[in-house]
Design an enzyme around this catalytic site. Sequence first.
Site, PDB file in Angstrom:
ATOM      1  N   CYS A 113     -38.607  39.808  47.511  1.00  0.00           N
ATOM      2  CA  CYS A 113     -38.104  41.161  47.823  1.00  0.00           C
ATOM      3  C   CYS A 113     -39.228  42.178  48.007  1.00  0.00           C
ATOM      4  CB  CYS A 113     -37.131  41.625  46.745  1.00  0.00           C
ATOM      5  SG  CYS A 113     -35.715  40.536  46.603  1.00  0.00           S
ATOM      6  N   HIS A 249     -36.619  49.170  47.450  1.00  0.00           N
ATOM      7  CA  HIS A 249     -35.949  47.884  47.706  1.00  0.00           C
ATOM      8  C   HIS A 249     -34.495  48.025  47.274  1.00  0.00           C
ATOM      9  CE1 HIS A 249     -34.659  43.858  47.739  1.00  0.00           C
ATOM     10  NE2 HIS A 249     -34.663  43.711  46.427  1.00  0.00           N
ATOM     11  N   ASN A 279     -28.305  43.060  48.945  1.00  0.00           N
ATOM     12  CA  ASN A 279     -29.747  42.845  48.786  1.00  0.00           C
ATOM     13  C   ASN A 279     -30.217  41.891  49.900  1.00  0.00           C
ATOM     14  OD1 ASN A 279     -32.311  42.033  48.055  1.00  0.00           O
ATOM     15  ND2 ASN A 279     -31.830  41.709  45.896  1.00  0.00           N
TER      16      ASN A 279
HETATM   17  N1  COA Z   1     -17.612  38.999  38.897  1.00  0.00           N
HETATM   18  C1  COA Z   1     -17.034  39.056  37.693  1.00  0.00           C
HETATM   19  N2  COA Z   1     -17.667  38.720  36.560  1.00  0.00           N
HETATM   20  C2  COA Z   1     -18.947  38.316  36.668  1.00  0.00           C
HETATM   21  C3  COA Z   1     -19.601  38.224  37.905  1.00  0.00           C
HETATM   22  C4  COA Z   1     -18.872  38.587  39.057  1.00  0.00           C
HETATM   23  N3  COA Z   1     -19.424  38.561  40.286  1.00  0.00           N
HETATM   24  N4  COA Z   1     -20.863  37.801  37.695  1.00  0.00           N
HETATM   25  C5  COA Z   1     -21.008  37.629  36.368  1.00  0.00           C
HETATM   26  N5  COA Z   1     -19.839  37.932  35.753  1.00  0.00           N
HETATM   27  C6  COA Z   1     -19.548  37.893  34.343  1.00  0.00           C
HETATM   28  C7  COA Z   1     -20.463  36.991  33.562  1.00  0.00           C
HETATM   29  O1  COA Z   1     -19.993  35.659  33.639  1.00  0.00           O
HETATM   30  C8  COA Z   1     -20.373  37.564  32.174  1.00  0.00           C
HETATM   31  O2  COA Z   1     -19.190  37.103  31.597  1.00  0.00           O
HETATM   32  P1  COA Z   1     -19.161  36.690  30.028  1.00  0.00           P
HETATM   33  O3  COA Z   1     -19.512  37.962  29.298  1.00  0.00           O
HETATM   34  O4  COA Z   1     -17.752  36.232  29.837  1.00  0.00           O
HETATM   35  O5  COA Z   1     -20.188  35.633  29.884  1.00  0.00           O
HETATM   36  C9  COA Z   1     -20.212  39.063  32.415  1.00  0.00           C
HETATM   37  O6  COA Z   1     -19.771  39.188  33.779  1.00  0.00           O
HETATM   38  C10 COA Z   1     -21.472  39.870  32.230  1.00  0.00           C
HETATM   39  O7  COA Z   1     -22.526  39.220  32.892  1.00  0.00           O
HETATM   40  P2  COA Z   1     -23.949  39.841  32.939  1.00  0.00           P
HETATM   41  O8  COA Z   1     -24.855  38.946  33.744  1.00  0.00           O
HETATM   42  O9  COA Z   1     -24.380  40.219  31.567  1.00  0.00           O
HETATM   43  O10 COA Z   1     -23.658  41.169  33.766  1.00  0.00           O
HETATM   44  P3  COA Z   1     -24.583  42.399  33.981  1.00  0.00           P
HETATM   45  O11 COA Z   1     -23.892  43.607  33.504  1.00  0.00           O
HETATM   46  O12 COA Z   1     -25.998  42.157  33.542  1.00  0.00           O
HETATM   47  O13 COA Z   1     -24.641  42.496  35.558  1.00  0.00           O
HETATM   48  C11 COA Z   1     -26.068  41.921  37.393  1.00  0.00           C
HETATM   49  C12 COA Z   1     -25.157  41.405  36.328  1.00  0.00           C
HETATM   50  C13 COA Z   1     -26.565  40.745  38.203  1.00  0.00           C
HETATM   51  C14 COA Z   1     -25.298  42.861  38.327  1.00  0.00           C
HETATM   52  C15 COA Z   1     -27.248  42.703  36.735  1.00  0.00           C
HETATM   53  O14 COA Z   1     -27.804  41.949  35.718  1.00  0.00           O
HETATM   54  C16 COA Z   1     -28.305  43.043  37.721  1.00  0.00           C
HETATM   55  O15 COA Z   1     -28.103  43.861  38.610  1.00  0.00           O
HETATM   56  N6  COA Z   1     -29.501  42.437  37.571  1.00  0.00           N
HETATM   57  C17 COA Z   1     -30.595  42.665  38.491  1.00  0.00           C
HETATM   58  C18 COA Z   1     -30.379  41.774  39.666  1.00  0.00           C
HETATM   59  C19 COA Z   1     -31.304  42.070  40.761  1.00  0.00           C
HETATM   60  O16 COA Z   1     -31.445  43.192  41.168  1.00  0.00           O
HETATM   61  N7  COA Z   1     -31.931  41.013  41.290  1.00  0.00           N
HETATM   62  C20 COA Z   1     -32.761  41.095  42.409  1.00  0.00           C
HETATM   63  C21 COA Z   1     -34.065  41.709  42.052  1.00  0.00           C
HETATM   64  S1  COA Z   1     -35.021  41.704  43.483  1.00  0.00           S
END
Ligand code: COA
Length: 322
Positions: A113, A249, A279
């Site tokens: 990215c 980004h 993204n």
């Molecule tokens: N829809 C519904 N539920 C989902 C899901 C989706 N698309 N994806 C994950 N979940 C669930 C998980 O299974 C988890 O369930 P559980 O509590 O029963 O285990 C719950 O939601 C929380 O998951 P978690 O990963 O802790 O969510 P979060 O609040 O951290 O959000 C992201 C996840 C990916 C949105 C967040 O971590 C994020 O934005 N991270 C940065 C990612 C990024 O920018 N990457 C690229 C960098 S270049």
Amino acid sequence: MTYARILGTGSYLPEKVVTNDDLAQIVDTSHEWIYSRTGIRERRIAAEGQTTCDLAEQASRAALAAAGCEAGDIDLIIVATTTPDRIFPSTACLLQERLGNRGAPAFDVQAVCTGFIYALATAEKFLRSGSAQRALVVGAETMSRIVDWNDRSTCVLFGDGAGAVVVGMDEEFGIISSHLHADGTYKDLLTVAGGVSEHPEILRNGGAHILMRGNEVFRMAVTTLDNIVEEALAASGLDRKDVQWLVPHQANTRIIGATAKRLGMSMDQVIVTVDRHGNTSGASIPLAFDVAVRDGRIRRGDTVLMEGFGGGFTWGSILLRY
Ligand code: COA
């Protein structure tokens, strides 16, 4: 003093729009979950057979036209991509052939990215050293090809697209500073495990998909981007209030909002396209930049901070006067 200045911009998005509701038909998710955590409403997905080079070609043609250049005027081509058409030749070579340019050095940069920031900073160094006069710098991705469409935690985040700029020398305006970083100790937090040399069986079995520890990536991204802002301001001697536009980004509106806050910027000064593009990895910054140039927000002479963070981890910034 001469600067490497962006002479023209272009971008391209595939036609197919996939909304959050569409994804809810494929995996157990909802618009509410995706939108509240990421700010994403929809993303574009490349058609079957449409490749990264196809997207790059369209974006490049638009950037060349905006810069008033022919492909033959270009003496350096750099493509930032994590999703190349082939293992080799580079997508930059494939693009060169499409555009009808012959002889200019052409190569890909792989910094996920942060790829476009790496590519533009590299082009700047070629230009300032006199090794090139006019560079085409592209960020292009078909992230949909490395997403596991059964994994709801990653497939909702990514999209396809391309953005491009033509860069040439200018006496007055251009790139003020660039900063690039990487720390490979974080290699497993955001990765596609499986490649040519390590785990080639994963590649052969079609299992080369994005794996991400989302929470940890999120925390690292926010902290790192804070430091990037400080670094760019300190090196340039500019003050926060001198920066008119932030082109970050486009991964997540919560990460983008945290960086804007650090700069003391209102969200009106931040170019946000993640809601419509998702993204698009290395394509996201030039795509967002082109959108804001074409809709008249970013104007000639404006000071712009571009910043990126991605797998590796890699991160970096470019501060420029457009
Ligand atoms: N829809 C519904 N539920 C989902 C899901 C989706 N698309 N994806 C994950 N979940 C669930 C998980 O299974 C988890 O369930 P559980 O509590 O029963 O285990 C719950 O939601 C929380 O998951 P978690 O990963 O802790 O969510 P979060 O609040 O951290 O959000 C992201 C996840 C990916 C949105 C967040 O971590 C994020 O934005 N991270 C940065 C990612 C990024 O920018 N990457 C690229 C960098 S270049």
